[in-house]
Write an enzyme that holds these catalytic residues in place. Structure first.
Site, PDB file in Angstrom:
ATOM      1  N   HIS A 101       0.852  -1.194   0.000  1.00  6.58           N
ATOM      2  CA  HIS A 101       0.000   0.000   0.000  1.00  6.58           C
ATOM      3  C   HIS A 101       0.880   1.233   0.000  1.00  6.58           C
ATOM      4  O   HIS A 101       1.970   1.235   0.567  1.00  6.58           O
ATOM      5  CB  HIS A 101      -0.957   0.017   1.195  1.00  6.58           C
ATOM      6  CG  HIS A 101      -0.284  -0.255   2.500  1.00  6.58           C
ATOM      7  ND1 HIS A 101       0.071  -1.524   2.904  1.00  6.58           N
ATOM      8  CD2 HIS A 101       0.143   0.576   3.472  1.00  6.58           C
ATOM      9  CE1 HIS A 101       0.670  -1.465   4.078  1.00  6.58           C
ATOM     10  NE2 HIS A 101       0.744  -0.202   4.440  1.00  6.58           N
ATOM     11  N   HIS A 103       1.058   5.165   1.101  1.00  5.30           N
ATOM     12  CA  HIS A 103       0.432   6.169   1.964  1.00  5.30           C
ATOM     13  C   HIS A 103       0.382   7.525   1.256  1.00  5.30           C
ATOM     14  O   HIS A 103       1.401   7.984   0.720  1.00  5.30           O
ATOM     15  CB  HIS A 103       1.248   6.356   3.250  1.00  5.30           C
ATOM     16  CG  HIS A 103       1.253   5.175   4.164  1.00  5.30           C
ATOM     17  ND1 HIS A 103       0.391   5.061   5.230  1.00  5.30           N
ATOM     18  CD2 HIS A 103       2.007   4.045   4.182  1.00  5.30           C
ATOM     19  CE1 HIS A 103       0.631   3.924   5.875  1.00  5.30           C
ATOM     20  NE2 HIS A 103       1.610   3.281   5.252  1.00  5.30           N
TER      21      HIS A 103
HETATM   22  P1  5GP Z   1       1.993   0.225   7.257  1.00  8.91           P
HETATM   23  O1  5GP Z   1       2.470   0.451   8.664  1.00  8.91           O
HETATM   24  O2  5GP Z   1       1.867  -1.251   6.938  1.00  8.91           O
HETATM   25  O3  5GP Z   1       2.792   0.961   6.224  1.00  8.91           O
HETATM   26  O4  5GP Z   1       0.555   0.875   7.196  1.00  8.91           O
HETATM   27  C1  5GP Z   1      -0.611   0.204   7.508  1.00  8.91           C
HETATM   28  C2  5GP Z   1      -1.694   1.242   7.594  1.00  8.91           C
HETATM   29  O5  5GP Z   1      -2.934   0.615   7.439  1.00  8.91           O
HETATM   30  C3  5GP Z   1      -1.713   1.981   8.939  1.00  8.91           C
HETATM   31  O6  5GP Z   1      -1.627   3.390   8.716  1.00  8.91           O
HETATM   32  C4  5GP Z   1      -3.060   1.563   9.538  1.00  8.91           C
HETATM   33  O7  5GP Z   1      -3.662   2.608  10.258  1.00  8.91           O
HETATM   34  C5  5GP Z   1      -3.861   1.174   8.323  1.00  8.91           C
HETATM   35  N1  5GP Z   1      -4.855   0.135   8.565  1.00  8.91           N
HETATM   36  C6  5GP Z   1      -4.646  -1.061   9.182  1.00  8.91           C
HETATM   37  N2  5GP Z   1      -5.779  -1.781   9.205  1.00  8.91           N
HETATM   38  C7  5GP Z   1      -6.728  -1.033   8.573  1.00  8.91           C
HETATM   39  C8  5GP Z   1      -8.118  -1.257   8.288  1.00  8.91           C
HETATM   40  O8  5GP Z   1      -8.710  -2.283   8.622  1.00  8.91           O
HETATM   41  N3  5GP Z   1      -8.769  -0.264   7.619  1.00  8.91           N
HETATM   42  C9  5GP Z   1      -8.144   0.895   7.237  1.00  8.91           C
HETATM   43  N4  5GP Z   1      -8.877   1.804   6.591  1.00  8.91           N
HETATM   44  N5  5GP Z   1      -6.833   1.133   7.503  1.00  8.91           N
HETATM   45  C10 5GP Z   1      -6.143   0.179   8.160  1.00  8.91           C
END
Ligand code: 5GP
Ligand code: ZN
Length: 138
Positions: A101, A103
């Site tokens: 993903h 951001h």
């Molecule tokens: P990472 O730390 O993997 O780069 O980012 C994961 C992101 O996904 C975090 O900012 C977290 O808040 C978001 N996230 C995790 N689970 C969910 C979810 O079930 N729904 C949404 N909308 N965001 C999520």
């Protein structure tokens, strides 16, 4: 390509509802559930790739093009002062959901996140810099 146990496969496939701000055949873009700032969104490919290493170059290209379009649109609508586009690969880099993903983080003066997200600055010697340089130059 889907992973049955992956939450972002379920969200991008529409099985779990999300606040979707954009969708096409390849991607769903949703509001982050725990946002760094107002408008923090995630570009999620509908196919499952754990990280950037697994993703085809063509898809990587499409993500960047979409990121530019959405950053432009979001900046206009939200009237934010700046924008971070970032992407984490691996636990050591802060990845917590192992489905690629990107951001999209609108930034506002005084949004409480400091002028840069995430890193401190190392003080490397010329020798240390050169060692890295020799490893990386192509
Ligand atoms: P990472 O730390 O993997 O780069 O980012 C994961 C992101 O996904 C975090 O900012 C977290 O808040 C978001 N996230 C995790 N689970 C969910 C979810 O079930 N729904 C949404 N909308 N965001 C999520
Ligand atoms: Zn997935």
């Amino acid at each position: 390509m889907r992973d049955e146990n992956c939450i972002f496969c379920k969200i991008s496939g529409g099985e779990i509802p999300s606040k979707t701000i954009y969708e096409d055949d390849e991607f769903r873009v949703i509001l982050d559930i725990s946002p760094a700032t107002k408008g923090h969104a995630l570009i999620i490919p509908k196919d499952h790739y754990a990280n950037i290493y697994e993703m085809p170059e063509e898809t990587v290209g499409h993500v960047m093009i979409l990121a530019k379009k959405l950053a432009t649109h979001m900046t206009k609508v939200l009237k934010c002062d700046g924008f971070n586009i970032m992407q984490n690969n691996g636990e050591a880099a802060g990845q917590t959901v192992f489905h690629f993903h990107m951001h999209l983080i609108p930034r506002y003066e005084q949004d409480g996140n400091g002028d840069k997200l995430c890193w401190n600055h190392l003080q490397l010697s010329e020798e240390e810099l050169n060692e890295i340089y020799e490893k990386l130059k192509q």
